[in-house]
Enzyme design. Structure first.
Site, PDB file in Angstrom:
ATOM      1  N   GLN A 115       0.837  -1.202   0.000  1.00  0.00           N
ATOM      2  CA  GLN A 115       0.000   0.000   0.000  1.00  0.00           C
ATOM      3  C   GLN A 115       0.868   1.247   0.000  1.00  0.00           C
ATOM      4  OE1 GLN A 115      -3.735   0.565   2.551  1.00  0.00           O
ATOM      5  NE2 GLN A 115      -2.204   1.579   3.812  1.00  0.00           N
ATOM      6  N   GLY A 116       0.761   2.070  -1.045  1.00  0.00           N
ATOM      7  CA  GLY A 116       1.549   3.293  -1.160  1.00  0.00           C
ATOM      8  C   GLY A 116       0.755   4.509  -0.737  1.00  0.00           C
ATOM      9  N   SER A 118       1.369   6.469   2.951  1.00  0.00           N
ATOM     10  CA  SER A 118       2.131   7.407   3.778  1.00  0.00           C
ATOM     11  C   SER A 118       3.371   7.928   3.065  1.00  0.00           C
ATOM     12  CB  SER A 118       2.549   6.738   5.090  1.00  0.00           C
ATOM     13  OG  SER A 118       1.426   6.394   5.857  1.00  0.00           O
ATOM     14  N   SER A 150       4.412  -1.506   4.243  1.00  0.00           N
ATOM     15  CA  SER A 150       4.500  -2.887   4.732  1.00  0.00           C
ATOM     16  C   SER A 150       4.675  -3.865   3.580  1.00  0.00           C
ATOM     17  CB  SER A 150       3.239  -3.249   5.522  1.00  0.00           C
ATOM     18  OG  SER A 150       3.067  -2.397   6.626  1.00  0.00           O
ATOM     19  N   GLU A 234     -10.276  -1.900   6.105  1.00  0.00           N
ATOM     20  CA  GLU A 234      -9.043  -2.338   6.770  1.00  0.00           C
ATOM     21  C   GLU A 234      -9.294  -3.038   8.093  1.00  0.00           C
ATOM     22  OE1 GLU A 234      -4.609  -0.487   7.632  1.00  0.00           O
ATOM     23  OE2 GLU A 234      -6.286   0.846   7.290  1.00  0.00           O
ATOM     24  N   SER A 359      -2.277   7.108  13.104  1.00  0.00           N
ATOM     25  CA  SER A 359      -1.868   7.383  14.481  1.00  0.00           C
ATOM     26  C   SER A 359      -3.068   7.658  15.379  1.00  0.00           C
ATOM     27  CB  SER A 359      -0.922   8.590  14.515  1.00  0.00           C
ATOM     28  OG  SER A 359      -1.634   9.773  14.193  1.00  0.00           O
TER      29      SER A 359
END
Length: 382
Positions: A115-116, A118, A150, A234, A359
């Protein structure tokens, strides 16, 4: 609040348990294991659509499979990003051609995804991404950097949130692109060494990487809508399976506390009881969410609950062992980093639990603005 499993569900549980007992092999590498799962049709149970090489299952049977998988000590999944994030997103927003091209290899365990999202200056603030994609004929040329990606070192493809309209700001002008990772000189993956000594996370650099025009999901400029939809997928059934792993970790900490006498400390004992009670509350919250509560803040609540809980468990794991938790193996050679034991790994890895996947600060902002209706952050204004 508990699921009521039917006789058919329990029969399915028996099938899943027997299959896992016959096929789980600690020596199997992760990519081979994905293909084994795919060959048996176990990938894509929750997609709601068959025809891609997957079997389908209702909610209760998805829970059964997730629970039995967690209990079987099967290898960690390398394909969960493709199955649980990309798959549902394509089913919701993809074209017929995109589904036909990408879902079967995911269901077969043949193609792995990362997953691109952040970026160094836009961690949990996805609207601030700077990675740019410029259309050139039948392709987009992508330039930029992603971080904390990840399993990028294992992935064949990456879904990338990039800005396709340079004159826009924040949520507008973003597109959701499907990008092949095998582009030497155009895509570079640099593993990030973590406190645990392992490198599950990576930096990814795109230097003129190409993505086909027909591999834009949801249409150009609609990437924010697609990206937000994906984040909603998710935290679903897998949350319950995650909690089984948490329960096993907690049980191990309790056993250590009893064996070392730390359980006799009323403060530590109270902390362990609180961990148990909070884990039960997390299960009830997950069941409420899966039952269709309709609460737009439910995914954020779930993330806040388990992130802080798991981090506190890591702290408890080393507290009950005392000074011994900071000691490496007796036969360690200074020529190489010493391997961490389970408690040490739990403590160090869980430091990131309140950061990755959004976060705690971002989750609280989502709850404040979308659920409580509080004024938004001025910096987030479009």
């Amino acid at each position: 609040m508990e699921f009521g499993f039917t006789e058919e569900d329990e029969a399915f549980r028996g099938e899943a348990r027997a299959w896992l007992a016959a096929h789980v092999d600690p020596g199997t590498d992760r990519r081979t294991w994905e293909r084994t799962l795919g060959k048996a049709g176990w990938i894509g149970l929750g997609w709601g659509e068959a025809g891609y090489g997957n079997r389908t299952a209702g909610l209760t049977r998805q829970v059964v499979w997730a629970e039995e998988y967690a209990r079987s000590a099967a290898p960690p999944r390398s394909g969960h990003i493709g199955e649980n994030l990309l798959g549902p997103t394509l089913l919701a927003h993809g074209t017929r051609e995109q589904k036909a091209r990408f879902l079967p290899p995911v269901a077969a365990g043949e193609e792995l995804w990362c997953q691109g999202y952040s970026e160094p200056d836009a961690g949990s603030d996805l609207a601030g991404v700077r990675t740019a994609a410029v259309r050139e004929g039948a392709y987009y040329r992508i330039t930029g950097q992603k971080i904390w990606t990840s399993l990028a070192h294992e992935a064949d493809w990456c879904f990338v949130l990039a800005r396709t309209d340079p004159d826009t700001r924040r949520h507008r002008g973003l597109s959701f692109l499907l990008v092949p990772m095998d582009q030497p000189g155009r895509v570079e993956v640099r593993p990030i060494r973590q406190l645990t000594g392992t490198s599950e996370f990576n930096e990814v650099f795109f230097d003129g990487a190409r993505a086909r025009v027909e591999h834009v999901v949801g249409g150009e400029g609609h990437g924010w809508r697609v990206a937000m939809s994906l984040l909603g997928f998710e935290r679903g059934v897998s949350t319950l399976a995650q909690q089984i792993g948490f329960a096993e970790e907690l049980a191990a900490v309790v056993r250590t506390a009893v064996a070392t006498g730390a359980a006799g400390d009323p403060v530590l004992r109270a902390a362990l009881v609180r961990q148990w009670a909070e884990l039960r509350a997390m299960r009830w919250n997950a069941l409420r969410t899966l039952g269709g509560s309709g609460d737009p803040g439910a995914p954020s609540v779930a993330k806040l609950l388990w992130g802080g809980w798991h981090q506190r468990l890591g702290e408890l794991a080393v507290r009950v062992r005392g000074a011994g938790a900071a000691v490496g193996p007796a036969d360690w050679s200074a020529a190489a980093p010493y391997p961490l034991d389970a408690d040490q790994h739990l403590f160090l890895f869980s430091r990131a639990d309140t950061i990755y996947g959004g976060s705690d600060q971002i989750q609280r902002t989502i709850i404040a603005e979308r659920v409580l209706g509080l004024p938004g952050d001025p910096k987030g204004a479009v």
